[in-house]
Enzyme design. Structure first.
Site, mmCIF file in Angstrom:
data_model
loop_
_atom_site.group_PDB
_atom_site.id
_atom_site.type_symbol
_atom_site.label_atom_id
_atom_site.label_comp_id
_atom_site.label_asym_id
_atom_site.label_seq_id
_atom_site.Cartn_x
_atom_site.Cartn_y
_atom_site.Cartn_z
ATOM 1 N N SER A 191 0.896 -1.322 0.168
ATOM 2 C CA SER A 191 -0.030 -0.075 -0.068
ATOM 3 C C SER A 191 0.882 1.190 0.128
ATOM 4 C CB SER A 191 -0.630 -0.021 1.222
ATOM 5 O OG SER A 191 -1.655 0.707 1.096
ATOM 6 N N ASP A 348 -10.106 -3.572 -4.990
ATOM 7 C CA ASP A 348 -9.105 -2.129 -4.349
ATOM 8 C C ASP A 348 -8.908 -1.435 -5.637
ATOM 9 O OD1 ASP A 348 -6.907 -1.153 -3.151
ATOM 10 O OD2 ASP A 348 -5.943 -2.801 -3.764
ATOM 11 N N HIS A 378 -7.915 -4.885 -0.657
ATOM 12 C CA HIS A 378 -6.377 -4.736 -0.785
ATOM 13 C C HIS A 378 -6.928 -4.598 1.578
ATOM 14 C CE1 HIS A 378 -3.891 -0.889 -0.587
ATOM 15 N NE2 HIS A 378 -4.004 -0.515 0.478
#
Length: 408
Positions: A191, A348, A378
């Site tokens: 991320s 995501d 995610h």
């Protein structure tokens, strides 16, 4: 008794209403994801209340809740030695895997945790367990960086922290201390950590003073650009847990210490409209109509405003900085990057950032493995142990570690 039953039924109905959100049938463990998302939303609402009462910044409050429930001390096992230390003033947690008699020097991964540049820690259970598994299964040294977070610092301080810690680690005497092979070092992150790892890779690629070059980079559902919040994945997953579109846009604004009044305008791409000259030269580098396959673009249409709000980029020029948005780097910068692994998830908003970066790297001649999970969401890779154990979390982690084992 009857009134108690009515009250209990009402409370259960309210709880179910709060927890339930419509999810695609293909997502992994949907009810478990709903519960996880509801828990995170509840923590966000508590932190927002604390902020409203003037007791603390909402991100400090939220991170306090996250770390309080998940912090883990540096506990070593028979297989993995875990220590907390600092590299040139930056806190790190080091995981030393078991040595192989036939290999006196170990390979190594510098890992950068996610959390929107504002949340989480190298010392919470999720990342501690991930790095412990990596160290043990790869017989490697894993350096997990505890970089400073928003709102204590803002861009580019997070990049400075990971660069400083990694440069310190790459010194010959430090590598010797940890018995690390200087030719077998990679960087990785998930991320926002994937964003920082990509920025680190690009910066090191241009640093002629670095003797030890990185062998691989592995980016897990990385966030790589802030110019287009209407890629197909942003449109498809705008309300999907755990990272809805508006939350991702707010993370970007927080990262740059920007104005929340800009969030709604950025969601509809007013910050990169055709009349914003600063963005014009960069749009081609993330033109998803050419970078994404038809199976991804489907019937989605680009959102390009004719007129927008030029003030946003004027006040937050960092939005167009390749250090914050590695996807918009020049082709020459990408050309000499190391072998790359990119993991993406179907459910995501950041899916297309990763796919577009893979395409740009391939076009620059970089060897890329794009590992896509149709039932992934995610953040899934860190959710591998009870009560937040997801089948796709275990599969993504295994696939990621397998690639590192074969390529590092």
């Amino acid at each position: 008794m009857r009134s108690s039953c009515v009250l209990l039924t009402a409370l259960v109905a309210l709880a179910a209403y709060y927890i339930y959100i419509p999810l695609p049938s293909s997502v992994s463990d949907p009810w478990k994801l709903m519960l996880l998302d509801a828990t995170f939303r509840s923590a966000q609402q508590v932190s927002n209340l604390i902020h409203y009462l003037g007791l603390s910044h909402h991100l400090l409050a939220l991170n306090f809740i996250i770390v309080s429930f998940g912090k883990k001390s540096a506990w070593s096992s028979a297989q993995v030695k875990v220590t907390d230390t600092d590299f040139d003033g930056v806190e790190v947690r080091v995981f030393e895997g078991p040595p192989k008699p036939e290999e006196p020097l170990k390979r190594s991964v510098v890992y950068i945790h996610g959390g929107g540049w504002a949340l989480a820690s190298a010392k919470i259970r999720y990342y501690d367990e991930l790095c412990t598994a990596m160290a043990e299964e790869l017989n490697a040294v894993i350096v997990s960086i505890e970089y400073r977070l928003v709102p204590t610092v803002y861009f580019p301080a997070q990049i400075h922290d990971v660069v400083r810690a990694t440069k310190y680690f790459l010194q010959p005497e430090v590598l010797h201390k940890y018995s690390v092979d200087p030719g077998r070092i990679g960087i990785s992150g998930d991320s926002a950590g994937g964003n920082l790892a990509a920025a680190l890779g690009q910066q090191f690629n241009q640093d002629d003073n670095l003797k030890n070059k990185l062998r691989v980079q592995a980016l897990i559902y990385p966030v790589l650009q802030a110019l287009d919040f209407n890629t197909p994945s942003y449109q498809q997953n705008m309300n999907t847990p755990i990272l809805p579109r508006y939350v991702m846009v707010k993370y970007w604004v927080d990262y740059f210490k920007g104005n929340y009044d800009f969030v709604q305008a950025m969601i509809v791409n007013n910050h990169t409209s055709l009349d914003v000259e600063e963005a014009a030269a960069l749009r081609a580098r993330l033109n998803w109509t050419s970078l994404l396959p038809a199976s991804i673009t489907k019937n989605y249409k680009p959102v390009v405003q004719t007129t927008g709000n030029a003030r946003i980029v004027q006040e937050i020029p960092q939005l167009l900085d390749a250090r914050s948005a590695p996807l918009i780097a020049e082709q020459e910068v990408l050309r000499h990057l190391p072998k790359t692994y990119i993991l993406t998830c179907e459910h995501d908003v950041l899916r297309d950032d990763g796919i577009m970066y893979a395409k740009r790297l391939e076009s620059a001649g970089v060897e890329v493995t794009l590992d896509h999970f149709e039932d992934g969401f995610h953040g899934c890779m860190i959710f591998t142990s009870w009560p937040t154990n997801f089948s796709v979390g275990i599969r993504t982690r295994n696939s990621y570690i397998k690639w590192l084992d074969q390529n590092l």
